[in-house]
Design an enzyme around this catalytic site. Sequence first.
Site, mmCIF file in Angstrom:
data_model
loop_
_atom_site.group_PDB
_atom_site.id
_atom_site.type_symbol
_atom_site.label_atom_id
_atom_site.label_comp_id
_atom_site.label_asym_id
_atom_site.label_seq_id
_atom_site.Cartn_x
_atom_site.Cartn_y
_atom_site.Cartn_z
ATOM 1 N N CYS A 174 -22.045 -20.351 -34.458
ATOM 2 C CA CYS A 174 -21.481 -19.718 -33.262
ATOM 3 C C CYS A 174 -20.955 -18.332 -33.645
ATOM 4 C CB CYS A 174 -20.335 -20.566 -32.735
ATOM 5 S SG CYS A 174 -19.025 -20.721 -33.953
ATOM 6 N N GLU A 177 -7.474 -27.542 -36.690
ATOM 7 C CA GLU A 177 -7.201 -26.692 -35.514
ATOM 8 C C GLU A 177 -6.049 -27.269 -34.683
ATOM 9 O OE1 GLU A 177 -10.415 -26.047 -32.598
ATOM 10 O OE2 GLU A 177 -8.822 -25.963 -31.122
ATOM 11 N N THR A 182 -10.523 -26.867 -29.000
ATOM 12 C CA THR A 182 -11.589 -26.036 -28.429
ATOM 13 C C THR A 182 -12.963 -26.713 -28.426
ATOM 14 O OG1 THR A 182 -11.925 -24.989 -30.573
ATOM 15 C CG2 THR A 182 -10.469 -23.851 -29.025
ATOM 16 N N CYS A 205 -14.136 -24.244 -25.893
ATOM 17 C CA CYS A 205 -15.009 -23.160 -26.332
ATOM 18 C C CYS A 205 -16.347 -23.275 -25.592
ATOM 19 C CB CYS A 205 -15.197 -23.298 -27.840
ATOM 20 S SG CYS A 205 -16.658 -22.496 -28.432
ATOM 21 N N ASN A 212 -17.452 -30.558 -33.822
ATOM 22 C CA ASN A 212 -18.446 -30.221 -32.796
ATOM 23 C C ASN A 212 -19.816 -30.797 -33.138
ATOM 24 O OD1 ASN A 212 -20.412 -27.837 -33.583
ATOM 25 N ND2 ASN A 212 -18.469 -27.434 -34.593
ATOM 26 N N SER A 253 -21.026 -24.714 -37.085
ATOM 27 C CA SER A 253 -20.736 -24.224 -38.440
ATOM 28 C C SER A 253 -21.917 -24.452 -39.384
ATOM 29 C CB SER A 253 -19.483 -24.922 -38.984
ATOM 30 O OG SER A 253 -19.615 -26.325 -38.860
HETATM 31 S S1 SF4 Z 1 -13.949 -22.099 -31.114
HETATM 32 FE FE1 SF4 Z 1 -15.019 -22.879 -32.909
HETATM 33 S S2 SF4 Z 1 -17.065 -23.395 -32.141
HETATM 34 FE FE2 SF4 Z 1 -16.141 -22.043 -30.627
HETATM 35 S S3 SF4 Z 1 -16.825 -19.963 -31.149
HETATM 36 FE FE3 SF4 Z 1 -14.850 -20.335 -32.162
HETATM 37 S S4 SF4 Z 1 -15.360 -21.095 -34.220
HETATM 38 FE FE4 SF4 Z 1 -17.176 -21.306 -32.931
#
Ligand code: SF4
Length: 299
Positions: A12, A124, A180, A212, A242, A283
């Site tokens: 991402c 996170e 997220t 996200c 994710n 990732s």
């Molecule tokens: S929140 Fe996590 S999955 Fe979404 S863009 Fe940011 S790093 Fe990537």
Amino acid sequence: MEIEKSREIGLCFGVRRAIKLLKEAADKYGKLETLGPVAHNQQLVQELAKLGIRPVDKLEQVKSKILAIPTHGISPSILDKIEACHVHTIDTTCPIVSQAQNTAKKLAEAGFDIIIFGEAEHSEVKGLLGWTKGKGIAALEAKQIAVSSWLLRAKALTLSEAKGRERQNNLFRLGIISQTTQSWPALIEFSRQLMVALPAKVEELRIINTLCQATQRRREAAIELAKKIQLMIVVGGHNSANTKHLAEACSPIIETHLVARAREVDSSWLVGKQRIGITAGASTPDEAIEEVVAKLKSL
Ligand code: SF4
């Protein structure tokens, strides 16, 4: 055999941005460390280690003068500790995560109690909890909230009512935000269950979408692809939230396997399969995806 990649796949913008910042810092300063893995993918961490960018588990283990904050972000108390260590920081916190942290902070400052829909042990979420200034709790199921803080809080309210305080002072103001990388349908269901379980003492309820969109797009594209193929391979870290959610979204539709590396692909999965779909977590480096595609072709 036909192999089709999902139209939204792999790294991402948040992780790409972090990799760019880290490589620039490594060019400038030489070796540096990250507080925890920069993202949950072992192959990515190993590639960065070749450039002198290594993760440490704890602040006490930091040896270099340059420390990077990972994409998942950290709590303000850890930030304070880092400042006290006088190390230079490279902040690779994803802007989407920073936005969620800011939302948690503002809700706490406005007098809200905050429920975070997410895995309490995920880095996170631990960071987000820090931004709630002690007014937050994290859970994946509404019933987990009911058996912990809610009961304690209700007890405290009963005591304060007994002391004759104004009823208005005993009302909750409640905010719901999300890790997220959770999914929109799961957030809706969590919020619904929570609302059913809420006591009548809630004065105001705010549900703020901190999901996200890159993750949501990957999920939607994976589901779309899963409906067209006979086998889905999800490439990514087994500890990546994710990536696991992608596999969970595809599993009810079609046979799905999550692999971190090409060597984990089992040839028996391919028996009788003509159309194979590939997706990958946010990732997962491009190389890991290509390795899996090459392995499938070789089989
Ligand atoms: S929140 Fe996590 S999955 Fe979404 S863009 Fe940011 S790093 Fe990537």
